[in-house]
Every structure is written in C-alpha cells, then in structure tokens.
Design a protein around this motif. Sequence first.
Motif, PDB file in Angstrom:
ATOM      1  N   MET A   1      -7.915  22.462 -37.513  1.00  0.00           N
ATOM      2  CA  MET A   1      -8.109  21.217 -38.230  1.00  0.00           C
ATOM      3  C   MET A   1      -8.854  20.263 -37.323  1.00  0.00           C
ATOM      4  O   MET A   1      -8.372  19.909 -36.255  1.00  0.00           O
ATOM      5  CB  MET A   1      -6.743  20.642 -38.621  1.00  0.00           C
ATOM      6  N   LEU A   2     -10.025  19.884 -37.734  1.00  0.00           N
ATOM      7  CA  LEU A   2     -10.816  18.941 -36.959  1.00  0.00           C
ATOM      8  C   LEU A   2     -10.389  17.515 -37.256  1.00  0.00           C
ATOM      9  O   LEU A   2     -10.019  17.185 -38.369  1.00  0.00           O
ATOM     10  CB  LEU A   2     -12.295  19.102 -37.270  1.00  0.00           C
ATOM     11  N   LEU A   3     -10.477  16.694 -36.247  1.00  0.00           N
ATOM     12  CA  LEU A   3     -10.152  15.281 -36.386  1.00  0.00           C
ATOM     13  C   LEU A   3     -11.372  14.571 -36.953  1.00  0.00           C
ATOM     14  O   LEU A   3     -12.477  14.729 -36.450  1.00  0.00           O
ATOM     15  CB  LEU A   3      -9.773  14.708 -35.025  1.00  0.00           C
ATOM     16  N   ASP A   4     -11.176  13.807 -38.003  1.00  0.00           N
ATOM     17  CA  ASP A   4     -12.278  13.109 -38.652  1.00  0.00           C
ATOM     18  C   ASP A   4     -12.268  11.652 -38.201  1.00  0.00           C
ATOM     19  O   ASP A   4     -11.439  10.861 -38.641  1.00  0.00           O
ATOM     20  CB  ASP A   4     -12.136  13.211 -40.175  1.00  0.00           C
ATOM     21  N   LYS A  10     -16.416   6.189 -33.600  1.00  0.00           N
ATOM     22  CA  LYS A  10     -17.471   6.876 -32.841  1.00  0.00           C
ATOM     23  C   LYS A  10     -18.303   5.860 -32.063  1.00  0.00           C
ATOM     24  O   LYS A  10     -18.675   6.095 -30.908  1.00  0.00           O
ATOM     25  CB  LYS A  10     -18.355   7.679 -33.781  1.00  0.00           C
ATOM     26  N   GLU A  11     -18.574   4.724 -32.695  1.00  0.00           N
ATOM     27  CA  GLU A  11     -19.346   3.674 -32.034  1.00  0.00           C
ATOM     28  C   GLU A  11     -18.577   3.096 -30.847  1.00  0.00           C
ATOM     29  O   GLU A  11     -19.151   2.820 -29.794  1.00  0.00           O
ATOM     30  CB  GLU A  11     -19.648   2.576 -33.053  1.00  0.00           C
ATOM     31  N   HIS A  12     -17.246   2.924 -31.020  1.00  0.00           N
ATOM     32  CA  HIS A  12     -16.427   2.393 -29.929  1.00  0.00           C
ATOM     33  C   HIS A  12     -16.410   3.336 -28.734  1.00  0.00           C
ATOM     34  O   HIS A  12     -16.364   2.901 -27.582  1.00  0.00           O
ATOM     35  CB  HIS A  12     -14.997   2.132 -30.391  1.00  0.00           C
ATOM     36  N   LEU A  13     -16.453   4.630 -28.993  1.00  0.00           N
ATOM     37  CA  LEU A  13     -16.399   5.616 -27.916  1.00  0.00           C
ATOM     38  C   LEU A  13     -17.772   5.931 -27.322  1.00  0.00           C
ATOM     39  O   LEU A  13     -17.865   6.612 -26.310  1.00  0.00           O
ATOM     40  CB  LEU A  13     -15.756   6.912 -28.427  1.00  0.00           C
ATOM     41  N   ALA A  14     -18.824   5.422 -27.934  1.00  0.00           N
ATOM     42  CA  ALA A  14     -20.185   5.777 -27.529  1.00  0.00           C
ATOM     43  C   ALA A  14     -20.540   5.287 -26.126  1.00  0.00           C
ATOM     44  O   ALA A  14     -21.407   5.867 -25.473  1.00  0.00           O
ATOM     45  CB  ALA A  14     -21.184   5.223 -28.541  1.00  0.00           C
ATOM     46  N   PHE A  15     -19.884   4.265 -25.636  1.00  0.00           N
ATOM     47  CA  PHE A  15     -20.253   3.737 -24.323  1.00  0.00           C
ATOM     48  C   PHE A  15     -19.665   4.566 -23.184  1.00  0.00           C
ATOM     49  O   PHE A  15     -20.096   4.449 -22.039  1.00  0.00           O
ATOM     50  CB  PHE A  15     -19.839   2.264 -24.199  1.00  0.00           C
ATOM     51  N   PHE A  56      -9.461  20.120 -30.768  1.00  0.00           N
ATOM     52  CA  PHE A  56      -9.707  18.866 -30.057  1.00  0.00           C
ATOM     53  C   PHE A  56     -11.088  18.888 -29.414  1.00  0.00           C
ATOM     54  O   PHE A  56     -11.840  17.916 -29.498  1.00  0.00           O
ATOM     55  CB  PHE A  56      -8.628  18.611 -28.995  1.00  0.00           C
ATOM     56  N   GLN A  57     -11.428  20.003 -28.773  1.00  0.00           N
ATOM     57  CA  GLN A  57     -12.740  20.119 -28.144  1.00  0.00           C
ATOM     58  C   GLN A  57     -13.851  20.001 -29.183  1.00  0.00           C
ATOM     59  O   GLN A  57     -14.863  19.344 -28.947  1.00  0.00           O
ATOM     60  CB  GLN A  57     -12.868  21.450 -27.405  1.00  0.00           C
ATOM     61  N   ASP A  58     -13.664  20.642 -30.328  1.00  0.00           N
ATOM     62  CA  ASP A  58     -14.668  20.556 -31.397  1.00  0.00           C
ATOM     63  C   ASP A  58     -14.784  19.132 -31.934  1.00  0.00           C
ATOM     64  O   ASP A  58     -15.879  18.672 -32.250  1.00  0.00           O
ATOM     65  CB  ASP A  58     -14.329  21.516 -32.536  1.00  0.00           C
ATOM     66  N   SER A  59     -13.654  18.440 -32.047  1.00  0.00           N
ATOM     67  CA  SER A  59     -13.666  17.061 -32.538  1.00  0.00           C
ATOM     68  C   SER A  59     -14.388  16.135 -31.572  1.00  0.00           C
ATOM     69  O   SER A  59     -15.129  15.242 -31.975  1.00  0.00           O
ATOM     70  CB  SER A  59     -12.234  16.561 -32.741  1.00  0.00           C
ATOM     71  N   VAL A  60     -14.192  16.345 -30.271  1.00  0.00           N
ATOM     72  CA  VAL A  60     -14.817  15.508 -29.255  1.00  0.00           C
ATOM     73  C   VAL A  60     -16.285  15.904 -29.072  1.00  0.00           C
ATOM     74  O   VAL A  60     -17.128  15.062 -28.777  1.00  0.00           O
ATOM     75  CB  VAL A  60     -14.029  15.602 -27.923  1.00  0.00           C
ATOM     76  N   PHE A  61     -16.596  17.193 -29.276  1.00  0.00           N
ATOM     77  CA  PHE A  61     -17.970  17.668 -29.134  1.00  0.00           C
ATOM     78  C   PHE A  61     -18.923  16.926 -30.058  1.00  0.00           C
ATOM     79  O   PHE A  61     -20.068  16.652 -29.700  1.00  0.00           O
ATOM     80  CB  PHE A  61     -18.025  19.179 -29.406  1.00  0.00           C
ATOM     81  N   VAL A  62     -18.440  16.573 -31.243  1.00  0.00           N
ATOM     82  CA  VAL A  62     -19.247  15.848 -32.222  1.00  0.00           C
ATOM     83  C   VAL A  62     -19.703  14.493 -31.675  1.00  0.00           C
ATOM     84  O   VAL A  62     -20.749  13.973 -32.064  1.00  0.00           O
ATOM     85  CB  VAL A  62     -18.433  15.667 -33.530  1.00  0.00           C
ATOM     86  N   LEU A  63     -18.941  13.934 -30.747  1.00  0.00           N
ATOM     87  CA  LEU A  63     -19.266  12.614 -30.200  1.00  0.00           C
ATOM     88  C   LEU A  63     -20.436  12.663 -29.227  1.00  0.00           C
ATOM     89  O   LEU A  63     -20.974  11.623 -28.856  1.00  0.00           O
ATOM     90  CB  LEU A  63     -18.028  12.020 -29.515  1.00  0.00           C
ATOM     91  N   GLY A  64     -20.818  13.848 -28.768  1.00  0.00           N
ATOM     92  CA  GLY A  64     -21.978  13.986 -27.897  1.00  0.00           C
ATOM     93  C   GLY A  64     -21.716  13.655 -26.438  1.00  0.00           C
ATOM     94  O   GLY A  64     -22.625  13.249 -25.725  1.00  0.00           O
ATOM     95  N   PHE A  65     -20.491  13.843 -25.970  1.00  0.00           N
ATOM     96  CA  PHE A  65     -20.160  13.577 -24.580  1.00  0.00           C
ATOM     97  C   PHE A  65     -20.601  14.748 -23.702  1.00  0.00           C
ATOM     98  O   PHE A  65     -20.824  15.852 -24.170  1.00  0.00           O
ATOM     99  CB  PHE A  65     -18.651  13.365 -24.402  1.00  0.00           C
ATOM    100  N   SER A  66     -20.666  14.477 -22.395  1.00  0.00           N
ATOM    101  CA  SER A  66     -21.000  15.535 -21.440  1.00  0.00           C
ATOM    102  C   SER A  66     -19.843  16.521 -21.352  1.00  0.00           C
ATOM    103  O   SER A  66     -18.712  16.227 -21.741  1.00  0.00           O
ATOM    104  CB  SER A  66     -21.275  14.926 -20.065  1.00  0.00           C
TER     105      SER A  66
END
Length: 173
Positions: A1-4, A10-15, A56-66
Amino acid sequence: MLLDLSEEHKEHLAFLPQVDSAGKLSVSSDTVQHGVEGLIHLLTESSKLMISELDFQDSVFVLGFSEELNKLLLQLYLDNRKEIRTILSELAPDLPSYHSLEWRLDVQLASRSLRQQMKPSVTIKLHLNQNGDHNTQVLQTDPATLLHLVQQLEQALEEMKTNHCRRVVRTIK
C-alpha cells in the motif's frame, strides 16, 4: 500500500534535498516549519498504516529525493514507527460505548386549537459507559428523521463490510 501524499505535503518536503547537512539551512523559518510538518505527516501516516519498508521506499521515491536521503528517511521510519503508533494510540479519544437503550413513542392527536392533528415523536434514552462511569443521554426526534438515521447507520455498516474498510481497520489495530 503506497502512501498518497497531497501536493501540499510534497511541496513542504521539497526543500529537504537542498539542505546542506554541514551548515546552516539558509531558508526561512516558515520553510523549516513546513518541512518539519511534512516529515511529521509522512511518518505519522506511514506508522498509522504500518506500511512495509518497500512501500515506504516507493512512497518516498515519488518525492524525488536522493538515495542517501531515502535511506535516512527509511531508517527514521523503521526506528520510530512503534513509538509513533504508541503515542497515537494514547492520543486517541476515549469514546463512550453502548450499554442499553430505552425508547418511547408519543403521538399528539389533538390540541385546543387543532382538533384533528397527528404529531408523532420518538424519545430515546441512551445509556453509555465511559471509563467505568454510566452516562445517560435523552434524545427526541420525529419518525422521519429517525428512519433517515437508521438508513445512514445501515449504510455505514455495509461500508464496514467492504475489503477496503477491513484492511484499514486491521492496520489500525
């Protein structure tokens, strides 16, 4: 189950990928506050749903982090999810539970001004338990409203029988 996550989160976490780990943040306090709130939301929702490491990794991967930041967030999640769930369960409200119910149907057939009228009403006395204390609530309504309430409750019970609701309830427990 992916976190939506919503676009706002997403904008808050972008920095986060832009932050230099060795020095000052060089961003406004509002940006830092929103980033912390985004992290809190990410960890809280993930812990509520008890999503797996892979999800969790898939959910965070969508955010484009290193890759390094993804591993750091995963470790943070794995280290703290049980504690977060414990805190969330302590913060949950202690709601009253059903004990018994008494009801009465009253019908006003006439009054001084109207000789031929029919005005039904249902009076319900609901007995509840909360933390060992007994509480009583008295409710009064007309039959049409009571019928609507019964229909809504039956609809909610049917909704609880769906696979989606069962999965959600199972993950909450």
